[in-house]
Write an enzyme that holds these catalytic residues in place. Structure first.
Site, short mmCIF file in Angstrom:
data_model
loop_
_atom_site.label_atom_id
_atom_site.label_comp_id
_atom_site.label_asym_id
_atom_site.label_seq_id
_atom_site.Cartn_x
_atom_site.Cartn_y
_atom_site.Cartn_z
N PHE A 84 70.41 15.82 40.51
CA PHE A 84 70.66 16.47 39.22
C PHE A 84 70.96 17.97 39.40
O PHE A 84 71.85 18.51 38.76
CB PHE A 84 69.47 16.28 38.28
CG PHE A 84 69.36 14.90 37.67
CD1 PHE A 84 70.27 13.89 37.99
CD2 PHE A 84 68.36 14.61 36.76
CE1 PHE A 84 70.17 12.61 37.42
CE2 PHE A 84 68.25 13.34 36.18
CZ PHE A 84 69.16 12.34 36.52
N LYS B 63 56.13 0.07 54.32
CA LYS B 63 55.02 1.01 54.11
C LYS B 63 53.71 0.26 53.86
O LYS B 63 52.64 0.71 54.24
CB LYS B 63 55.33 1.92 52.93
CG LYS B 63 56.43 2.94 53.20
CD LYS B 63 55.93 4.08 54.08
CE LYS B 63 56.97 5.18 54.20
NZ LYS B 63 56.49 6.32 55.00
N TYR C 269 61.61 -0.68 52.50
CA TYR C 269 60.77 0.53 52.42
C TYR C 269 59.37 0.16 51.91
O TYR C 269 58.36 0.48 52.55
CB TYR C 269 61.43 1.53 51.48
CG TYR C 269 60.75 2.86 51.36
CD1 TYR C 269 60.82 3.80 52.39
CD2 TYR C 269 60.05 3.22 50.20
CE1 TYR C 269 60.20 5.04 52.26
CE2 TYR C 269 59.44 4.45 50.07
CZ TYR C 269 59.52 5.36 51.11
OH TYR C 269 58.91 6.59 50.98
N ARG D 205 64.75 -2.73 47.77
CA ARG D 205 63.77 -1.68 48.07
C ARG D 205 62.68 -2.18 49.02
O ARG D 205 61.82 -1.40 49.45
CB ARG D 205 63.09 -1.18 46.78
CG ARG D 205 64.05 -0.49 45.81
CD ARG D 205 63.35 -0.13 44.51
NE ARG D 205 62.66 1.13 44.57
CZ ARG D 205 63.12 2.28 44.06
NH1 ARG D 205 64.27 2.33 43.44
NH2 ARG D 205 62.42 3.40 44.16
P1 NAD Z 1 63.00 12.93 54.86
O1 NAD Z 1 64.02 11.87 54.92
O2 NAD Z 1 63.44 14.30 54.52
O3 NAD Z 1 62.19 13.02 56.23
C1 NAD Z 1 61.99 11.95 57.08
C2 NAD Z 1 62.19 12.42 58.50
O4 NAD Z 1 61.93 11.32 59.39
C3 NAD Z 1 63.62 12.89 58.78
O5 NAD Z 1 63.59 14.11 59.48
C4 NAD Z 1 64.19 11.77 59.64
O6 NAD Z 1 65.21 12.21 60.51
C5 NAD Z 1 62.95 11.30 60.38
N1 NAD Z 1 63.05 9.93 60.89
C6 NAD Z 1 63.51 8.82 60.24
N2 NAD Z 1 63.44 7.75 61.04
C7 NAD Z 1 62.92 8.18 62.22
C8 NAD Z 1 62.62 7.55 63.46
N3 NAD Z 1 62.83 6.23 63.63
N4 NAD Z 1 62.11 8.29 64.47
C9 NAD Z 1 61.90 9.63 64.30
N5 NAD Z 1 62.18 10.28 63.16
C10 NAD Z 1 62.68 9.57 62.13
O7 NAD Z 1 61.89 12.43 53.83
P2 NAD Z 1 60.64 13.18 53.22
O8 NAD Z 1 60.80 13.25 51.76
O9 NAD Z 1 60.35 14.42 53.98
O10 NAD Z 1 59.50 12.10 53.51
C11 NAD Z 1 58.62 12.22 54.61
C12 NAD Z 1 57.63 11.08 54.58
O11 NAD Z 1 56.90 11.09 53.36
C13 NAD Z 1 58.30 9.70 54.67
O12 NAD Z 1 57.51 8.87 55.49
C14 NAD Z 1 58.28 9.22 53.24
O13 NAD Z 1 58.25 7.81 53.17
C15 NAD Z 1 57.02 9.85 52.70
N6 NAD Z 1 57.11 10.03 51.25
C16 NAD Z 1 57.87 11.02 50.72
C17 NAD Z 1 57.95 11.15 49.33
C18 NAD Z 1 58.77 12.23 48.69
O14 NAD Z 1 58.87 12.24 47.45
N7 NAD Z 1 59.32 13.18 49.40
C19 NAD Z 1 57.27 10.24 48.50
C20 NAD Z 1 56.53 9.22 49.10
C21 NAD Z 1 56.43 9.14 50.47
N1 UDP Z 2 68.05 8.42 39.27
C1 UDP Z 2 69.03 8.72 38.33
N2 UDP Z 2 70.14 9.36 38.76
C2 UDP Z 2 70.35 9.76 40.04
C3 UDP Z 2 69.33 9.47 41.00
C4 UDP Z 2 68.20 8.79 40.57
O1 UDP Z 2 68.91 8.39 37.15
O2 UDP Z 2 71.40 10.36 40.35
C5 UDP Z 2 66.84 7.73 38.82
C6 UDP Z 2 66.49 6.47 39.62
O3 UDP Z 2 67.18 5.35 39.12
C7 UDP Z 2 65.00 6.39 39.39
C8 UDP Z 2 64.57 7.87 39.31
O4 UDP Z 2 65.75 8.61 39.00
O5 UDP Z 2 64.71 5.76 38.18
C9 UDP Z 2 63.97 8.41 40.60
O6 UDP Z 2 64.86 8.12 41.64
P1 UDP Z 2 64.65 8.64 43.14
O7 UDP Z 2 65.74 8.04 43.94
O8 UDP Z 2 64.52 10.12 43.14
O9 UDP Z 2 63.23 8.09 43.58
P2 UDP Z 2 62.40 6.75 43.38
O10 UDP Z 2 63.16 5.76 42.54
O11 UDP Z 2 62.17 6.27 44.77
O12 UDP Z 2 61.19 7.22 42.69
#
Ligand code: NAD
Ligand code: UDP
Length: 325
Positions: A194, A152, A148, A145
């Site tokens: 899910f 970040k 990422y 992990r």
């Molecule tokens: P997502 O994967 O749906 O969106 C990410 C977007 O970035 C995609 O459209 C992808 O094509 C684009 N992308 C990836 N690499 C790129 C690059 N090198 N150049 C241009 N575009 C690029 O994910 P999301 O859930 O919408 O997340 C958006 C942001 O929020 C991310 O930075 C993610 O780390 C952050 N974030 C999301 C969550 C969540 O739960 N959704 C939680 C924590 C942080």
């Molecule tokens: N997870 C799970 N089954 C799945 C996908 C995810 O049990 O099919 C679990 C995963 O191991 C983690 C939690 O759900 O404990 C959240 O996973 P997700 O990938 O959504 O996000 P993150 O771990 O980044 O919070």
């Protein structure tokens, strides 16, 4: 209230969160430039916006410099699902780090304010619960992990160094697990997985014993929090936690999804992936006090439109996002 029209760049604007941000900001009357390389998204998420005169789409990879003129930048570009960000980990780190450098350089040149989509993953497998912004985290620097998490974390460092060194106007949002329509059915994140498994009558795959917890925020609440932070007073740089403090075990989530979909899927248990955080819940006192933000959508309320989205989506077919160059 009159809102002055701004030119707003959203990197990763075709993604799950980015596409909702584009839509929301267009509805507020702003000009939106959506930049995306479609690594983990498809044009489908923003097709309905293409005809709007204030919307522009540019295919671009943020690891390369970008020269545009804008007033605000939401830096959302980065694969967010573990299976997506672990697929090409070197590119994930490049996207976070080189992407941040390029977008901060753009902010410095144009004087634009820039918001970073950071993450609860900067806390790693947290030993403080709930997580407050002053907790430095418990992150493995060499695990699966780390591309990422450390990417970040480095991006946050860059944001604060640009702020101290160049006076760049920054906002750092630490986003906790967010779900809703426009997640990819195959992205492997727990809510989408899910729901899709339940709707297709397949086994629901719980990793580990399902006692690990997450706190789930509905996308509409998150978008309001992100925009609120961007437009907050200049001194509020963050980091600010954004998430819904309602905490659920993964087992409980599986049971809720089975019940709400009326599915007859079985729950099965698979090995827990490496470094999977045991618990996660945001302390959102700062966002409540400074942004007057309180995510009101409960898990049950947010799952309804999300399930409806996937029901409709599964009837349609299109190529998987990762097959897009
Ligand atoms: P997502 O994967 O749906 O969106 C990410 C977007 O970035 C995609 O459209 C992808 O094509 C684009 N992308 C990836 N690499 C790129 C690059 N090198 N150049 C241009 N575009 C690029 O994910 P999301 O859930 O919408 O997340 C958006 C942001 O929020 C991310 O930075 C993610 O780390 C952050 N974030 C999301 C969550 C969540 O739960 N959704 C939680 C924590 C942080
Ligand atoms: N997870 C799970 N089954 C799945 C996908 C995810 O049990 O099919 C679990 C995963 O191991 C983690 C939690 O759900 O404990 C959240 O996973 P997700 O990938 O959504 O996000 P993150 O771990 O980044 O919070």
């Amino acid at each position: 209230m009159t809102i002055s029209t701004k030119r707003i760049l959203i990197t990763g604007g075709a993604g799950f969160l980015g596409s909702h941000l584009c839509e929301y900001l267009l509805n507020q009357g702003h000009e939106v430039l959506c930049v995306d390389n479609f690594y983990t998204s498809t044009r489908r998420n923003i097709l309905h916006l293409l005809k709007q005169p204030n919307f522009e789409l540019m295919r671009h990879d943020v690891t390369f410099p970008l020269y545009v003129e804008v007033d605000q930048i939401y830096n959302m570009a980065c694969p967010a699902s573990p299976i997506h960000y672990q697929r090409d980990p070197v590119q994930t780190t490049k996207t976070s780090v080189h992407g941040a450098i390029n977008m901060l350089g753009l902010a410095k040149r144009t004087g634009a304010r820039i918001l970073q989509a950071s993450t609860s993953e900067v806390y790693g497998d947290p030993q403080v619960h709930p997580q407050t912004e002053d907790y430095w985290g418990n992150v493995n620097p060499i695990g699966v992990r780390s591309c990422y998490d450390e990417g970040k974390r480095c991006a946050e460092t860059l944001f604060f160094d640009y702020h101290r060194q160049h006076g760049t106007g920054i906002k750092v949002a630490r986003i906790f697990n967010t779900y809703g329509p426009r997640m990819l059915p195959e992205d492997g994140r727990v809510v989408s997985s899910f729901i899709v498994q339940a709707l297709q009558g397949n086994d629901i795959t719980i990793y580990g014993d399902g006692s690990q917890s997450r706190s789930f925020c509905y996308v509409d609440d998150m978008v309001k929090g992100i925009i609120g932070l961007m437009n907050s007073k200049e001194e509020l740089t963050g980091p600010v936690n954004l998430g819904n403090p309602g905490e659920f075990t993964i087992k409980r989530l599986a049971e809720i999804v089975v019940k709400m979909t009326g599915s007859d899927s079985n729950i099965v248990y698979k090995p827990l992936p490496q470094d999977d955080p045991r618990q996660r819940k945001p302390d959102i006192s700062q966002a409540k006090a400074e942004l007057n933000w309180d995510p009101g959508v409960t898990l049950d309320e947010g799952l309804k439109p999300t399930i409806a989205y996937f029901q409709e989506r599964l009837c349609q077919t299109e190529p998987g996002a990762l097959s897009n160059p």
